[in-house]
Write a protein that holds these residues in place. Structure first.
Motif, PDB file in Angstrom:
ATOM      1  N   VAL A  60       0.868  -1.170   0.000  1.00  0.00           N
ATOM      2  CA  VAL A  60       0.000   0.000   0.000  1.00  0.00           C
ATOM      3  C   VAL A  60       0.909   1.226   0.000  1.00  0.00           C
ATOM      4  O   VAL A  60       2.023   1.201   0.564  1.00  0.00           O
ATOM      5  N   ASP A  61       0.466   2.295  -0.647  1.00  0.00           N
ATOM      6  CA  ASP A  61       1.321   3.467  -0.828  1.00  0.00           C
ATOM      7  C   ASP A  61       1.864   4.020   0.494  1.00  0.00           C
ATOM      8  O   ASP A  61       3.001   4.485   0.564  1.00  0.00           O
ATOM      9  N   SER A  62       1.065   3.963   1.541  1.00  0.00           N
ATOM     10  CA  SER A  62       1.448   4.600   2.801  1.00  0.00           C
ATOM     11  C   SER A  62       2.651   3.940   3.484  1.00  0.00           C
ATOM     12  O   SER A  62       3.247   4.545   4.379  1.00  0.00           O
ATOM     13  N   VAL A  63       3.002   2.713   3.096  1.00  0.00           N
ATOM     14  CA  VAL A  63       4.129   2.033   3.756  1.00  0.00           C
ATOM     15  C   VAL A  63       5.328   1.844   2.835  1.00  0.00           C
ATOM     16  O   VAL A  63       6.378   1.348   3.285  1.00  0.00           O
ATOM     17  N   LYS A  64       5.206   2.221   1.587  1.00  0.00           N
ATOM     18  CA  LYS A  64       6.312   2.040   0.640  1.00  0.00           C
ATOM     19  C   LYS A  64       7.555   2.760   1.129  1.00  0.00           C
ATOM     20  O   LYS A  64       7.499   3.916   1.555  1.00  0.00           O
ATOM     21  N   GLY A  65       8.677   2.061   1.091  1.00  0.00           N
ATOM     22  CA  GLY A  65       9.937   2.630   1.540  1.00  0.00           C
ATOM     23  C   GLY A  65      10.204   2.436   3.011  1.00  0.00           C
ATOM     24  O   GLY A  65      11.325   2.677   3.489  1.00  0.00           O
ATOM     25  N   ARG A  66       9.186   2.014   3.778  1.00  0.00           N
ATOM     26  CA  ARG A  66       9.362   1.810   5.220  1.00  0.00           C
ATOM     27  C   ARG A  66       9.145   0.363   5.641  1.00  0.00           C
ATOM     28  O   ARG A  66       9.789  -0.106   6.571  1.00  0.00           O
ATOM     29  N   PHE A  67       8.237  -0.335   4.974  1.00  0.00           N
ATOM     30  CA  PHE A  67       7.935  -1.733   5.305  1.00  0.00           C
ATOM     31  C   PHE A  67       8.522  -2.646   4.233  1.00  0.00           C
ATOM     32  O   PHE A  67       8.553  -2.294   3.047  1.00  0.00           O
ATOM     33  N   THR A  68       8.943  -3.831   4.660  1.00  0.00           N
ATOM     34  CA  THR A  68       9.440  -4.830   3.731  1.00  0.00           C
ATOM     35  C   THR A  68       8.822  -6.183   4.057  1.00  0.00           C
ATOM     36  O   THR A  68       8.939  -6.657   5.192  1.00  0.00           O
ATOM     37  N   ILE A  69       8.160  -6.770   3.059  1.00  0.00           N
ATOM     38  CA  ILE A  69       7.616  -8.117   3.223  1.00  0.00           C
ATOM     39  C   ILE A  69       8.595  -9.109   2.603  1.00  0.00           C
ATOM     40  O   ILE A  69       9.188  -8.843   1.548  1.00  0.00           O
ATOM     41  N   SER A  70       8.772 -10.241   3.262  1.00  0.00           N
ATOM     42  CA  SER A  70       9.653 -11.295   2.746  1.00  0.00           C
ATOM     43  C   SER A  70       9.104 -12.641   3.202  1.00  0.00           C
ATOM     44  O   SER A  70       8.191 -12.695   4.035  1.00  0.00           O
ATOM     45  N   ARG A  71       9.649 -13.696   2.653  1.00  0.00           N
ATOM     46  CA  ARG A  71       9.171 -15.021   3.035  1.00  0.00           C
ATOM     47  C   ARG A  71      10.297 -16.027   2.973  1.00  0.00           C
ATOM     48  O   ARG A  71      11.263 -15.864   2.202  1.00  0.00           O
ATOM     49  N   ASP A  72      10.147 -17.083   3.762  1.00  0.00           N
ATOM     50  CA  ASP A  72      11.051 -18.212   3.749  1.00  0.00           C
ATOM     51  C   ASP A  72      10.203 -19.416   3.375  1.00  0.00           C
ATOM     52  O   ASP A  72       9.461 -19.935   4.221  1.00  0.00           O
ATOM     53  N   ASN A  73      10.274 -19.840   2.138  1.00  0.00           N
ATOM     54  CA  ASN A  73       9.406 -20.922   1.665  1.00  0.00           C
ATOM     55  C   ASN A  73       9.710 -22.244   2.361  1.00  0.00           C
ATOM     56  O   ASN A  73       8.813 -23.068   2.547  1.00  0.00           O
ATOM     57  N   ALA A  74      10.945 -22.451   2.743  1.00  0.00           N
ATOM     58  CA  ALA A  74      11.301 -23.701   3.423  1.00  0.00           C
ATOM     59  C   ALA A  74      10.653 -23.787   4.801  1.00  0.00           C
ATOM     60  O   ALA A  74      10.401 -24.884   5.311  1.00  0.00           O
ATOM     61  N   LYS A  75      10.399 -22.622   5.386  1.00  0.00           N
ATOM     62  CA  LYS A  75       9.800 -22.583   6.734  1.00  0.00           C
ATOM     63  C   LYS A  75       8.319 -22.214   6.686  1.00  0.00           C
ATOM     64  O   LYS A  75       7.697 -22.080   7.740  1.00  0.00           O
ATOM     65  N   ASN A  76       7.769 -22.029   5.484  1.00  0.00           N
ATOM     66  CA  ASN A  76       6.362 -21.618   5.355  1.00  0.00           C
ATOM     67  C   ASN A  76       6.071 -20.383   6.207  1.00  0.00           C
ATOM     68  O   ASN A  76       5.041 -20.305   6.888  1.00  0.00           O
ATOM     69  N   THR A  77       6.960 -19.433   6.153  1.00  0.00           N
ATOM     70  CA  THR A  77       6.885 -18.258   7.015  1.00  0.00           C
ATOM     71  C   THR A  77       6.984 -16.974   6.199  1.00  0.00           C
ATOM     72  O   THR A  77       7.784 -16.908   5.254  1.00  0.00           O
TER      73      THR A  77
END
Length: 124
Positions: A60-77
């Protein structure tokens, strides 16, 4: 059959950082998109960030540059790193995922699952 559980919420000062985690468990065959939503008091739930199984992200525009989403597929996290938090980002943060669930040896069923939520409070 499948559970999502968030962790990492808490109290943080304005300008501070928090990292949320969400682990999926159960009879998981595969996970497609994973998402973070939030719901502030008196407001509707809103989508914050999405990550595909290949790692493509949207915010969402309001969090761009401040929030980062990531995932670890091996851990389903899935993770949400939140920096420079603001007062108005106090909310319950929910994890959501599109999961293909294995039933027995031959049946797979797709579903959309939610975690119970994690409280994030931004306050001085």
């Amino acid at each position: 059959q499948v559970q999502l559980v968030e962790s990492g919420g808490g109290l943080v000062q304005p300008g501070g950082s928090l990292r949320l985690s969400c682990a999926a468990s159960g009879s998981i065959f595969s996970i497609n998109d994973m998402r973070w939503y939030r719901q502030a008091p008196g407001k509707e739930r809103e989508s914050v960030a999405t990550i595909s199984s290949s790692g493509s992200t949207n915010y969402v525009d309001s969090v761009k540059g401040r929030f980062t989403i990531s995932r670890d597929n091996a851990k389903n996290t899935v993770y949400l790193q939140m920096n420079s938090l603001k007062f108005e980002e106090t909310a319950v943060y929910y994890c959501n995922a599109d999961i293909n669930v294995r039933y027995g040896s031959s049946r797979i069923s797709a579903g959309c699952y939610w975690g119970p939520g994690a409280q994030v409070t931004v306050s001085s």
